[in-house]
Enzyme design. Structure first.
Site, PDB file in Angstrom:
ATOM      1  N   ASP A  64       1.816   3.944   2.910  1.00 51.74           N
ATOM      2  CA  ASP A  64       0.799   4.809   2.314  1.00 51.74           C
ATOM      3  C   ASP A  64       1.397   5.956   1.499  1.00 51.74           C
ATOM      4  OD1 ASP A  64      -1.753   5.591   1.672  1.00 51.74           O
ATOM      5  OD2 ASP A  64      -2.337   6.201   3.678  1.00 51.74           O
TER       6      ASP A  64
ATOM      7  N   GLU B  46     -11.397   3.408   5.853  1.00 57.53           N
ATOM      8  CA  GLU B  46     -10.394   4.298   6.453  1.00 57.53           C
ATOM      9  C   GLU B  46     -11.172   5.435   7.123  1.00 57.53           C
ATOM     10  OE1 GLU B  46      -6.563   7.076   5.232  1.00 57.53           O
ATOM     11  OE2 GLU B  46      -8.033   6.531   3.702  1.00 57.53           O
TER      12      GLU B  46
ATOM     13  N   HIS C 299       0.870  -1.185   0.000  1.00 59.69           N
ATOM     14  CA  HIS C 299       0.000   0.000   0.000  1.00 59.69           C
ATOM     15  C   HIS C 299       0.900   1.225   0.000  1.00 59.69           C
ATOM     16  CE1 HIS C 299      -3.915   1.945   1.720  1.00 59.69           C
ATOM     17  NE2 HIS C 299      -3.176   2.865   1.109  1.00 59.69           N
TER      18      HIS C 299
END
Length: 339
Positions: free
Chosen positions: A275, A197, A14
């Site tokens: 991220d 999220e 990710h």
């Protein structure tokens, strides 16, 4: 623990390439391309990296991405990340990119994809890092726009392993993209989606049941629904969790309140990722170390989290075994008794 994590063979699943745009590179590319950015210095730009929610972050993120104009820009961005992977002992990475943002800014899809894929190939040849490329649709745009983007991706089918869904969750449920995800699956792409999220646990169910994704990106709101947690554990649907990002964007008040270890202990296939590390102040090793120290994990626990990353990847079983053998070799050396 810091030394153990530093040398630990790891996988990252990710990672937004645009989110690796460090201030120094942003300034260099702005000058190269004659793009005006509203910051007088690298220091003032770094000061702007103080935001308090997802939308404020996205505003800055997309403003920064405007400096990316040429194939070489995308190559330089990607290769700089791969060099950091080498430093952090990341042996495989599956990275996101957002072509719709760039095409809407006047950059051709082929320019974006060619620069990234060339860097990924060079990264495997020169640095020994295998990789996969995931094309994300922007969920705040229309599904028709996503379909047009999918059509452009067909020419890069050998390089793009999966399609995903990112950007602002609120008001943009997975069901909005049912058709384009069905088209992507029928074309042979794997599928992933950001869900749970800032959005509710229902979005995770939607990604699983409607989009039929292979992995959930983030997914931390799953603990609002015990049945969902049980389903994720039973079916071993991976969650690509980004702990420092979640805290930075106020999904959790602080890391001690994060549910990643709770999910790990319940048998959910959780993985650790970074991220948008240029913006969140932590690359993969920083995320591993923060989780390990906050929750007092053992080295064996940390190794299992690394193995989860290998299991959750889109590599073939044969290539997964190669990475698992590298991990096993490292652990054998680390835990070998001193005689």
């Amino acid at each position: 623990m810091k030394g153990f994590i530093s040398g630990l063979p790891k996988v990252e699943l990710h990672l937004h390439l645009e989110g690796t745009l460090e201030p120094e590179l942003m300034f260099a590319l702005a000058q190269r391309n004659g793009v005006i950015i509203p910051y007088s210095s690298i220091e003032s730009l770094k000061a702007a990296y103080q935001f308090h929610d997802l939308q404020a972050f996205l505003n800055l993120y997309y403003q920064g991405a405007l400096v990316l104009r040429t194939e070489q820009d995308f190559y330089d961005l990607t290769y700089a990340y791969l060099e950091r992977c080498k430093e952090q002992h990341i042996i495989h990475t599956e990275v996101f990119f957002d072509p719709q943002f760039h095409t809407r800014a006047g950059v051709a899809f082929d320019t974006v994809a060619s620069g990234i894929t060339r860097a990924l190939r060079d990264g495997e040849t020169n640095l020994g890092i295998s990789s996969g490329l995931i094309m994300c649709f922007l969920r705040d745009l229309s599904e028709d726009d996503a379909i047009e983007t999918l059509k452009q991706a067909i020419a890069f089918k050998d390089d793009i392993v999966a399609v995903g869904l990112d950007s602002a969750e609120q008001g943009n449920p997975p069901e909005k993209f049912e058709r384009v995800f069905a088209m992507a699956r029928n074309t042979g792409f794997k599928t992933v989606a950001h869900a749970g999220e800032e959005g509710p646990s229902e979005y995770i169910w939607g990604a699983i049941k409607v989009l039929k994704v292979d992995r959930i990106d983030h997914g931390v709101r799953c603990t609002d629904d015990p049945k969902l947690v049980a389903y994720l554990a039973e079916h071993q649907i991976p969650l690509t969790v980004c702990p420092l990002s979640n805290v930075k964007l106020n999904a959790f008040e602080d890391l001690s309140k994060h549910n990643i270890v709770e999910l790990f202990k319940q048998g959910v296939l959780v993985t650790i990722n970074s991220d948008d590390p240029a913006y969140f102040g932590g690359y993969l090793n920083d995320n591993y170390l923060a989780v390990a120290e906050t929750f007092e994990l053992s080295k064996q626990d940390v190794a299992l989290l690394s193995d989860n990353g290998i299991k959750a990847s889109f590599l073939s079983d044969e290539k997964k075994r190669v990475l698992q053998n590298k991990l096993a070799h490292y652990l054998d050396i680390q835990f070998r008794p001193i005689i």
